[in-house]
Scaffold this motif. Structure first.
Motif, PDB file in Angstrom:
ATOM      1  N   LEU A 212     -10.061  -9.176   1.121  1.00  0.00           N
ATOM      2  CA  LEU A 212     -10.573  -9.665   2.407  1.00  0.00           C
ATOM      3  C   LEU A 212      -9.444 -10.089   3.338  1.00  0.00           C
ATOM      4  O   LEU A 212      -9.541  -9.929   4.552  1.00  0.00           O
ATOM      5  CB  LEU A 212     -11.528 -10.843   2.194  1.00  0.00           C
ATOM      6  CG  LEU A 212     -12.924 -10.497   1.690  1.00  0.00           C
ATOM      7  CD1 LEU A 212     -13.698 -11.774   1.384  1.00  0.00           C
ATOM      8  CD2 LEU A 212     -13.685  -9.640   2.710  1.00  0.00           C
ATOM      9  N   ARG A 213      -8.373 -10.630   2.772  1.00  0.00           N
ATOM     10  CA  ARG A 213      -7.245 -11.039   3.615  1.00  0.00           C
ATOM     11  C   ARG A 213      -6.759  -9.890   4.484  1.00  0.00           C
ATOM     12  O   ARG A 213      -6.588 -10.023   5.699  1.00  0.00           O
ATOM     13  CB  ARG A 213      -6.103 -11.543   2.742  1.00  0.00           C
ATOM     14  CG  ARG A 213      -4.871 -11.947   3.533  1.00  0.00           C
ATOM     15  CD  ARG A 213      -3.600 -11.560   2.809  1.00  0.00           C
ATOM     16  NE  ARG A 213      -3.461 -10.121   2.685  1.00  0.00           N
ATOM     17  CZ  ARG A 213      -2.296  -9.483   2.819  1.00  0.00           C
ATOM     18  NH1 ARG A 213      -1.202 -10.148   3.112  1.00  0.00           N
ATOM     19  NH2 ARG A 213      -2.240  -8.179   2.666  1.00  0.00           N
ATOM     20  N   GLU A 214      -6.576  -8.722   3.872  1.00  0.00           N
ATOM     21  CA  GLU A 214      -6.083  -7.566   4.617  1.00  0.00           C
ATOM     22  C   GLU A 214      -7.132  -7.038   5.581  1.00  0.00           C
ATOM     23  O   GLU A 214      -6.815  -6.681   6.724  1.00  0.00           O
ATOM     24  CB  GLU A 214      -5.672  -6.462   3.635  1.00  0.00           C
ATOM     25  CG  GLU A 214      -5.299  -5.145   4.283  1.00  0.00           C
ATOM     26  CD  GLU A 214      -4.059  -5.240   5.160  1.00  0.00           C
ATOM     27  OE1 GLU A 214      -3.881  -4.359   6.021  1.00  0.00           O
ATOM     28  OE2 GLU A 214      -3.265  -6.184   4.975  1.00  0.00           O
ATOM     29  N   VAL A 215      -8.376  -6.990   5.156  1.00  0.00           N
ATOM     30  CA  VAL A 215      -9.436  -6.443   6.010  1.00  0.00           C
ATOM     31  C   VAL A 215      -9.676  -7.352   7.217  1.00  0.00           C
ATOM     32  O   VAL A 215      -9.860  -6.874   8.347  1.00  0.00           O
ATOM     33  CB  VAL A 215     -10.730  -6.237   5.204  1.00  0.00           C
ATOM     34  CG1 VAL A 215     -11.824  -5.664   6.098  1.00  0.00           C
ATOM     35  CG2 VAL A 215     -10.482  -5.310   4.020  1.00  0.00           C
TER      36      VAL A 215
ATOM     37  N   ASP B 269      -1.366  -8.853  -4.465  1.00  0.00           N
ATOM     38  CA  ASP B 269      -0.652  -7.569  -4.384  1.00  0.00           C
ATOM     39  C   ASP B 269      -1.464  -6.459  -5.042  1.00  0.00           C
ATOM     40  O   ASP B 269      -1.563  -5.342  -4.524  1.00  0.00           O
ATOM     41  CB  ASP B 269       0.712  -7.679  -5.067  1.00  0.00           C
ATOM     42  CG  ASP B 269       1.825  -8.107  -4.119  1.00  0.00           C
ATOM     43  OD1 ASP B 269       1.605  -8.138  -2.890  1.00  0.00           O
ATOM     44  OD2 ASP B 269       2.923  -8.407  -4.623  1.00  0.00           O
ATOM     45  N   LEU B 270      -2.048  -6.755  -6.190  1.00  0.00           N
ATOM     46  CA  LEU B 270      -2.836  -5.737  -6.888  1.00  0.00           C
ATOM     47  C   LEU B 270      -4.044  -5.312  -6.064  1.00  0.00           C
ATOM     48  O   LEU B 270      -4.405  -4.133  -6.032  1.00  0.00           O
ATOM     49  CB  LEU B 270      -3.290  -6.275  -8.248  1.00  0.00           C
ATOM     50  CG  LEU B 270      -2.192  -6.590  -9.264  1.00  0.00           C
ATOM     51  CD1 LEU B 270      -2.813  -7.086 -10.559  1.00  0.00           C
ATOM     52  CD2 LEU B 270      -1.308  -5.381  -9.519  1.00  0.00           C
TER      53      LEU B 270
ATOM     54  N   CYS C  18      -7.527  -1.480  -3.412  1.00  0.00           N
ATOM     55  CA  CYS C  18      -8.554  -1.246  -2.393  1.00  0.00           C
ATOM     56  C   CYS C  18      -8.109  -0.319  -1.265  1.00  0.00           C
ATOM     57  O   CYS C  18      -8.948   0.186  -0.529  1.00  0.00           O
ATOM     58  CB  CYS C  18      -9.018  -2.581  -1.796  1.00  0.00           C
ATOM     59  SG  CYS C  18      -9.828  -3.664  -2.985  1.00  0.00           S
ATOM     60  N   SER C  19      -6.811  -0.105  -1.096  1.00  0.00           N
ATOM     61  CA  SER C  19      -6.334   0.777  -0.036  1.00  0.00           C
ATOM     62  C   SER C  19      -6.401   2.234  -0.510  1.00  0.00           C
ATOM     63  O   SER C  19      -6.373   2.498  -1.715  1.00  0.00           O
ATOM     64  CB  SER C  19      -4.895   0.428   0.342  1.00  0.00           C
ATOM     65  OG  SER C  19      -4.818  -0.885   0.834  1.00  0.00           O
ATOM     66  N   PRO C  20      -6.493   3.190   0.417  1.00  0.00           N
ATOM     67  CA  PRO C  20      -6.526   4.601   0.011  1.00  0.00           C
ATOM     68  C   PRO C  20      -5.292   4.962  -0.815  1.00  0.00           C
ATOM     69  O   PRO C  20      -4.168   4.613  -0.444  1.00  0.00           O
ATOM     70  CB  PRO C  20      -6.540   5.345   1.341  1.00  0.00           C
ATOM     71  CG  PRO C  20      -7.127   4.367   2.314  1.00  0.00           C
ATOM     72  CD  PRO C  20      -6.639   3.024   1.878  1.00  0.00           C
TER      73      PRO C  20
ATOM     74  N   TRP D 237       0.860  -1.175   0.000  1.00  0.00           N
ATOM     75  CA  TRP D 237       0.000   0.000   0.000  1.00  0.00           C
ATOM     76  C   TRP D 237       0.897   1.225   0.000  1.00  0.00           C
ATOM     77  O   TRP D 237       2.127   1.105   0.095  1.00  0.00           O
ATOM     78  CB  TRP D 237      -0.967  -0.018   1.186  1.00  0.00           C
ATOM     79  CG  TRP D 237      -0.322   0.145   2.529  1.00  0.00           C
ATOM     80  CD1 TRP D 237       0.484  -0.756   3.177  1.00  0.00           C
ATOM     81  CD2 TRP D 237      -0.412   1.271   3.399  1.00  0.00           C
ATOM     82  NE1 TRP D 237       0.904  -0.268   4.391  1.00  0.00           N
ATOM     83  CE2 TRP D 237       0.362   0.981   4.552  1.00  0.00           C
ATOM     84  CE3 TRP D 237      -1.088   2.488   3.315  1.00  0.00           C
ATOM     85  CZ2 TRP D 237       0.485   1.879   5.616  1.00  0.00           C
ATOM     86  CZ3 TRP D 237      -0.959   3.386   4.379  1.00  0.00           C
ATOM     87  CH2 TRP D 237      -0.185   3.076   5.511  1.00  0.00           C
ATOM     88  N   THR D 238       0.315   2.400  -0.125  1.00  0.00           N
ATOM     89  CA  THR D 238       1.123   3.599  -0.321  1.00  0.00           C
ATOM     90  C   THR D 238       2.092   3.862   0.826  1.00  0.00           C
ATOM     91  O   THR D 238       3.159   4.427   0.612  1.00  0.00           O
ATOM     92  CB  THR D 238       0.226   4.835  -0.523  1.00  0.00           C
ATOM     93  OG1 THR D 238      -0.675   4.954   0.596  1.00  0.00           O
ATOM     94  CG2 THR D 238      -0.585   4.705  -1.806  1.00  0.00           C
TER      95      THR D 238
END
Length: 286
Positions: free
Chosen positions: A255-258, A216-217, A222-224, A189-190
């Motif tokens: 979903l993995r990250e969330v 990775d994509l 999905c992240s800001p 993510w950024t």
């Protein structure tokens, strides 16, 4: 706030004149230290908790990405309590920088194709273990080790939420086309992207494993992120063409990250609500 970090830097031979605090994630105290001896700067992190292999795992992940061609900062020191990296400038939010990052990630993914999913050892995502047990089936690997793995640590879900998540996992072969494993950053993510002294781009804070490239994509999608990041995806596709329907899969893969966020207790942006939206098609209706 930075005294612990400054003291541990001194013990490791980095006598810091000053330490400027920096964001270090959920488990570390981090900062940019200016050294007495040279006036140069280093980036350092120290643990607030006793997780003895966190920094060794991080350093190994950085080395794996660097060996595969992705730029990462040099590791100047690593121990159970301290990680010291060469400092890199902030990521330049320009079309050219996003394009360079997209192409670099595409080259990483296309040059590291493998027939197994996982990693030689478990890693870390935040302050919790990322399970990396080897698996030959990508759908089973993602279901077991990237989605269902988090359920024991989540108390906010209802029984129907859990069953809907299980139904989604059962249908993953319908939702996600079969894809080879490849080396992934795992937390892209950024906040984990930097510039380089020569004007390039680099990454930090990986949670590496061999997984689907689209994971990775999905993190980036999905992240800001700023509007200019759209160039990342078009540049990626120049080297690794995106499979039809890829954008429709991003929220499922994210979903993995969330789920990890919820398991960590971080839900100030209604992560549970996000999951329930994604799970809506998988609920039983009377």
């Amino acid at each position: 706030m930075t005294e612990l970090l400054r003291w541990r830097l001194r013990l490791a031979g980095f006598d810091a004149e000053s330490v400027q605090p920096a964001g270090g994630g959920v488990i570390a105290q981090a900062g940019v230290a200016t050294l007495f001896s040279t006036g140069t700067q280093v980036f350092a992190k120290t643990l607030r908790t006793d997780d003895p292999d966190v920094f060794e795992v991080e350093a190994a992940g950085l080395a794996a990405l660097r060996d595969a061609g992705l730029r990462t900062p040099d590791v100047l020191h690593v121990s159970p309590k301290l990680l010291v990296l060469a400092p890199f400038p902030a990521f330049p939010d320009t079309d050219d920088a996003w394009a360079a990052l997209g192409r670099a990630l595409a080259r990483l993914h296309t040059s590291t194709a493998a027939d197994r999913f996982g990693w030689p050892a478990d890693g870390w995502l935040g302050r919790m273990r990322q399970v990396n047990t080897w698996h030959t089936d990508g759908h089973e690997f993602f279901a077991e080790h990237r989605i269902l793995r988090w359920l024991p640590d989540i108390t906010k879900f209802t029984a129907e939420d859990r069953r809907a998540l299980e139904r989604l996992c059962e249908r993953l072969p319908e939702l996600i086309p079969a894809q080879p494993a490849c080396l992934t950053h795992g937390d892209l993510w950024t906040g984990n992207i930097l510039g380089t002294p020569d004007g390039g781009v680099a990454v930090i804070d990986p949670a590496v494993s061999y997984a689907w490239a689209e994971v990775d994509l999905s993190m980036m999608w999905c992240s800001p992120r700023p509007p200019s990041s759209a160039r990342f995806f078009s540049a990626y596709a120049e080297i690794a063409p995106l499979v039809d329907g890829w954008a429709d899969r991003m929220r499922v893969l994210h979903l993995r990250e969330v789920l990890s966020t919820i398991a960590h207790g971080d839900d100030d942006w209604d992560a549970v609500g996000y999951v329930r939206e994604v799970l809506a098609p998988f609920r039983v209706r009377a």
